[in-house]
Motif scaffolding. Sequence first.
Motif, short mmCIF file in Angstrom:
data_model
loop_
_atom_site.label_atom_id
_atom_site.label_comp_id
_atom_site.label_asym_id
_atom_site.label_seq_id
_atom_site.Cartn_x
_atom_site.Cartn_y
_atom_site.Cartn_z
N ASP A 282 0.81 -1.21 0.00
CA ASP A 282 0.00 0.00 0.00
C ASP A 282 0.84 1.27 0.00
N GLY A 283 2.17 1.15 -0.03
CA GLY A 283 3.03 2.32 -0.03
C GLY A 283 2.84 3.19 -1.26
N ARG A 286 -0.73 4.83 -1.48
CA ARG A 286 -0.85 5.93 -0.53
C ARG A 286 -0.13 7.17 -1.05
N ALA A 287 1.07 6.97 -1.57
CA ALA A 287 1.83 8.11 -2.08
C ALA A 287 1.18 8.69 -3.33
N ALA A 289 -1.89 8.80 -4.13
CA ALA A 289 -3.09 9.56 -3.79
C ALA A 289 -2.76 11.01 -3.48
N LEU A 297 7.15 8.63 1.53
CA LEU A 297 6.51 8.03 2.71
C LEU A 297 7.38 6.97 3.37
N PHE A 301 5.84 4.49 6.64
CA PHE A 301 5.20 3.19 6.43
C PHE A 301 6.23 2.15 6.00
N ALA A 304 6.11 1.23 2.29
CA ALA A 304 6.72 2.27 1.45
C ALA A 304 8.24 2.15 1.47
#
Length: 323
Positions: A282-283, A286-287, A289, A297, A301, A304
């Motif tokens: 999900d790194g 998330r970045a 987004a 990040l 995380f 990430a």
Amino acid sequence: MKRCDMGKVISVINWKGGVGKTTITHHIAVGLQKLEYSKELGLEKYPKVLLLDADAQCNLSIACLGDNQFEDLTYKKDTPIPTIKDIFEKYLDDGTFDIENNIILKEKVRSREPNYVFNHIDLVPSHPDLIYTDMFIAQHNTKPKPKIKPNLLQTDVYKFQILDAILKSVRDKYDYILIDCPPNLNYITQNALYASDYYLIPTIADKLSSYGIMAVSNAVNNLNNNFMAASQDYNETKLLGIVLNNIREYRKKPKKSQFNIMQSLQQLFKNDVFSQYLTYGDGIPRASAMAYPVFALENKFANAKRQGDFLREISIEFVKRCR
């Protein structure tokens, strides 16, 4: 100027969507700026990179600029900026386009909060209306045709030489020009391949995607033969490699189903498969987004950080393969 004295042009392609073309393109450019260049790359300075978004979905442009800035530049300003769409249309109209001063967005690729950017990465943005440009090129039949290659004016090969002709004016200003291609073999993609020294294939480790790699390789080989037959000045576009993306791990090793496909690809394509793959996590989402690369990040995380480490290794291998 000889081609060996210019920056390397690399098309990032795959006919299948969702395999990570934009992610790999974006993060190789950024990854080169995150390395200890003197130690890991053997260079005296950070590589200068030009990103060219050739996909009407505009994902690379949005990933680099953020959706608000991208929309502001291309739609909301009183005078919207030119995009890659304008390159093709104006060049076919009168045979000219000043890409360096009219279209390249310099030092606009976002790094992290609050407004940091990468000083050695520039961008040629895309536009959703690029989807119509392929039809524009196909239907183009004005006379005289653009004088790209005077000895070829009686053929339609000029329709594949547009991007190559335009990039020649800036190739010596960059170490790498990365082209994020659409998931098809239209005129835009063929222009990118004509202009490129190499092509890079991102893929995921599933059955359908692995079949698609051979289709891409065969298509590029056929194009190489056609382009070489049409122009004595054409240089063969070579496979730089295959990057595996979205690999799910168990105890830091690929899960068995994906591992089996990875082995099959390595047997089929030998050393063309990058030794480092990119993990699922999900790194990057998330970045993305926030319109940042995953490196932004890394301190927040674990996923990430792991993806960032792998992308550094991919970037190092990318440079070594280009040499």
